[in-house]
Motif scaffolding. Structure first.
Motif, PDB file in Angstrom:
ATOM      1  N   CYS A 233      -5.684  -2.606  -5.077  1.00  0.00           N
ATOM      2  CA  CYS A 233      -6.486  -1.626  -4.032  1.00  0.00           C
ATOM      3  C   CYS A 233      -7.892  -1.468  -4.447  1.00  0.00           C
ATOM      4  O   CYS A 233      -8.470  -1.593  -5.471  1.00  0.00           O
ATOM      5  CB  CYS A 233      -5.929  -0.262  -4.089  1.00  0.00           C
ATOM      6  N   TYR A 234      -8.833  -1.719  -3.327  1.00  0.00           N
ATOM      7  CA  TYR A 234     -10.270  -1.776  -3.558  1.00  0.00           C
ATOM      8  C   TYR A 234     -10.973  -0.357  -3.437  1.00  0.00           C
ATOM      9  O   TYR A 234     -12.313  -0.034  -3.243  1.00  0.00           O
ATOM     10  CB  TYR A 234     -10.939  -2.270  -2.189  1.00  0.00           C
ATOM     11  N   SER A 235     -10.130   0.688  -3.159  1.00  0.00           N
ATOM     12  CA  SER A 235     -10.450   2.129  -2.865  1.00  0.00           C
ATOM     13  C   SER A 235     -11.501   2.171  -1.851  1.00  0.00           C
ATOM     14  O   SER A 235     -12.562   2.968  -1.813  1.00  0.00           O
ATOM     15  CB  SER A 235     -10.972   2.725  -4.246  1.00  0.00           C
ATOM     16  N   CYS A 236     -11.287   1.234  -0.817  1.00  0.00           N
ATOM     17  CA  CYS A 236     -12.150   1.200   0.327  1.00  0.00           C
ATOM     18  C   CYS A 236     -11.921   2.408   1.260  1.00  0.00           C
ATOM     19  O   CYS A 236     -12.843   2.906   2.173  1.00  0.00           O
ATOM     20  CB  CYS A 236     -11.967   0.105   1.041  1.00  0.00           C
ATOM     21  N   GLY A 237     -10.651   3.255   1.191  1.00  0.00           N
ATOM     22  CA  GLY A 237     -10.545   4.313   2.136  1.00  0.00           C
ATOM     23  C   GLY A 237     -10.234   3.852   3.442  1.00  0.00           C
ATOM     24  O   GLY A 237     -10.033   4.545   4.372  1.00  0.00           O
ATOM     25  N   SER A 238     -10.286   2.586   3.879  1.00  0.00           N
ATOM     26  CA  SER A 238     -10.121   2.184   5.485  1.00  0.00           C
ATOM     27  C   SER A 238      -8.334   2.772   5.917  1.00  0.00           C
ATOM     28  O   SER A 238      -8.417   3.075   7.240  1.00  0.00           O
ATOM     29  CB  SER A 238      -9.806   0.522   5.510  1.00  0.00           C
ATOM     30  N   CYS A 239      -7.697   2.551   5.013  1.00  0.00           N
ATOM     31  CA  CYS A 239      -6.178   3.284   5.443  1.00  0.00           C
ATOM     32  C   CYS A 239      -6.152   4.769   5.625  1.00  0.00           C
ATOM     33  O   CYS A 239      -5.499   5.039   6.866  1.00  0.00           O
ATOM     34  CB  CYS A 239      -5.105   2.895   4.307  1.00  0.00           C
ATOM     35  N   LEU A 272      -8.180   8.208  -0.724  1.00  0.00           N
ATOM     36  CA  LEU A 272      -8.152   6.688  -1.635  1.00  0.00           C
ATOM     37  C   LEU A 272      -9.368   6.529  -1.988  1.00  0.00           C
ATOM     38  O   LEU A 272      -9.488   5.670  -2.912  1.00  0.00           O
ATOM     39  CB  LEU A 272      -7.798   5.530  -0.570  1.00  0.00           C
ATOM     40  N   TYR A 293      -3.561   6.323  -4.859  1.00  0.00           N
ATOM     41  CA  TYR A 293      -2.438   5.346  -4.056  1.00  0.00           C
ATOM     42  C   TYR A 293      -1.351   6.009  -3.579  1.00  0.00           C
ATOM     43  O   TYR A 293      -0.690   6.371  -2.666  1.00  0.00           O
ATOM     44  CB  TYR A 293      -2.287   4.028  -4.531  1.00  0.00           C
ATOM     45  N   CYS A 323      -6.094  -2.733   5.999  1.00  0.00           N
ATOM     46  CA  CYS A 323      -5.997  -2.864   4.657  1.00  0.00           C
ATOM     47  C   CYS A 323      -6.056  -4.508   4.325  1.00  0.00           C
ATOM     48  O   CYS A 323      -5.382  -5.202   4.598  1.00  0.00           O
ATOM     49  CB  CYS A 323      -4.753  -2.487   3.986  1.00  0.00           C
ATOM     50  N   ALA A 325      -6.423  -5.753   1.471  1.00  0.00           N
ATOM     51  CA  ALA A 325      -5.743  -6.116   0.322  1.00  0.00           C
ATOM     52  C   ALA A 325      -3.999  -6.192   0.474  1.00  0.00           C
ATOM     53  O   ALA A 325      -3.318  -6.650   0.094  1.00  0.00           O
ATOM     54  CB  ALA A 325      -5.600  -5.225  -0.919  1.00  0.00           C
ATOM     55  N   ILE A 327      -1.669  -3.878   1.168  1.00  0.00           N
ATOM     56  CA  ILE A 327      -0.778  -3.059   0.551  1.00  0.00           C
ATOM     57  C   ILE A 327      -0.482  -1.764   1.095  1.00  0.00           C
ATOM     58  O   ILE A 327      -0.167  -0.993   0.335  1.00  0.00           O
ATOM     59  CB  ILE A 327      -1.334  -2.824  -0.934  1.00  0.00           C
ATOM     60  N   ALA A 328      -0.960  -1.738   2.336  1.00  0.00           N
ATOM     61  CA  ALA A 328      -0.857  -0.284   2.887  1.00  0.00           C
ATOM     62  C   ALA A 328       0.296   0.173   3.879  1.00  0.00           C
ATOM     63  O   ALA A 328       0.105   1.041   4.460  1.00  0.00           O
ATOM     64  CB  ALA A 328      -2.241   0.145   3.410  1.00  0.00           C
TER      65      ALA A 328
END
Ligand code: SF4
Ligand code: SF4
Length: 348
Positions: A233-239, A272, A293, A323, A325, A327-328
């Motif tokens: 997880c990039y902790s980007c918050g997109s999800c 996130l 997460y 996401c 990555a 993973i979402a």
């Protein structure tokens, strides 16, 4: 409740009248994708879209919203936005999400800023014509809605059926030219559209009955999946930011350089993001990516259902697409928890 049949020309003229009456936010094409935006002419409307990048909740809970203007030590003034507007072409799953926000913003301390915008909105739902790559609304009961909207558009062969309800629905119907009621055959075709959408909006198959998710999550606090997924997880918050049911916000003050005045505003936040649970003094209640997460899945599958009795994931699939990555996907996570149980005492 009345249902009318509109041919394509009647639809275009009706949308034109709506645009002439008040701001209309509908679905437009943007490059290869679709967005909700202000419509200037009926030809811009695309009811055959798959999914929009951001959900239409942005018109009721804006990304940034000024709440009040203040003068230090003097007074403050609440800032309201309640100009009537139309949301046109909202998919059923996004409408269910808005109804969930209604319940959440009405409970305990009603949020007047949200509620005024909501009351100002006339919402016209449009049944899904084209399934997006990751939609799974059919698995969570949000592929079709049958009440609480002001208008509902359904594509049938040579035009659309428009169902209207309530006072706002009457206003919508008053703008139709020579309205003709739908006949039995057309209503039957609409039933076929609904049946079909319940079946086909399942690009991912949730194997856990939604009502059993809470118990599954209570047993899965220490499941190794959280660490395994969160490592990517990039902790980007997109999800969070693309999700129609996420509603967390941060409240900030912005003072003028003169320090004589300022505004208090709120902006979307996301659980996130690394500093989401940071409090004064620098303590972070969820300092690890795994804790953040995991929280998102508990929020959707346990905490919000405990408050309003509904799963807080409407199956739009936007988080899966957003996401980077990969993973979402809530379906993948919940299915894994079910298929690879990890009993732990911490959840008891
Ligand atoms: S969690 Fe994902 S699929 Fe579910 S409503 Fe939010 S964005 Fe859509
Ligand atoms: S979109 Fe993916 S990478 Fe970004 S915060 Fe969400 S889970 Fe993590």
């Amino acid at each position: 409740m009345s249902v009318y049949k509109l041919n394509m020309e009647q639809l275009r003229n009706w949308v034109g009248r709506l645009i002439a009456e008040r701001p209309v936010y509908g679905v437009r094409q943007k490059d290869e994708r679709f967005v909700f935006g202000r419509l200037k002419k009926p030809e811009e409307l695309r009811l055959d879209y798959d999914v929009t990048i951001l959900p239409p909740k942005k018109y009721i809970l804006p990304t940034r919203e000024n709440l009040l203007a203040y003068q230090p030590g003097e007074h403050y003034e609440s800032l309201w936005a309640d100009e009537p507007f139309v949301l046109l072409g909202v998919h059923p799953y996004d409408f269910v999400a808005i109804r969930q926000l209604d319940l959440l913003f009405e409970r305990e301390k009603p949020d007047e800023h949200y509620l005024r915008r909501r009351r100002a909105a006339t919402i016209i739902v449009a049944d899904v014509e084209r399934a997006s790559d990751n939609v799974f609304a059919g698995c969570v009961g949000t592929a079709v809605v049958k009440d609480a909207f002001d208008g509902l558009l359904t594509r049938v062969e040579d035009g659309y059926l428009l169902e209207v309800r309530g006072e706002k629905g009457e206003w919508l119907a008053s703008l139709l030219e020579s309205p003709s009621p739908a006949n039995a055959a057309e209503l039957s075709r609409r039933n076929d559209v609904w049946e079909n959408n319940r079946r086909r909006l399942r690009k991912h198959e949730l194997k856990v009955p939604p009502e059993q998710l809470g118990d599954l999550l209570r047993r899965s606090v220490d499941h190794p999946l959280w660490e395994e997924k969160a490592r990517l997880c990039y902790s980007c918050g997109s999800c969070n930011l693309v999700c129609p049911t996420c509603y967390c916000f941060d409240v900030r003050d912005e003072s003028d350089w003169s320090l004589d005045k300022g505004v208090r505003y709120r902006v979307w936040d996301g659980c996130l993001l690394e500093d989401f649970a940071m409090v004064a003094g620098g303590h972070n209640f969820r300092p690890t990516r795994a804790a953040r997460y995991r929280h998102r899945y508990y929020r959707k599958g346990l905490y919000v259902p405990e408050m309003i009795g509904e799963l807080a994931c409407v199956g739009c699939g936007r988080c899966i697409t957003a996401c980077t990555a990969g993973i979402a996907n809530p379906v993948e996570v919940y299915n894994r928890l079910q298929e690879e149980p990890h009993e732990d005492d911490a959840a008891e």
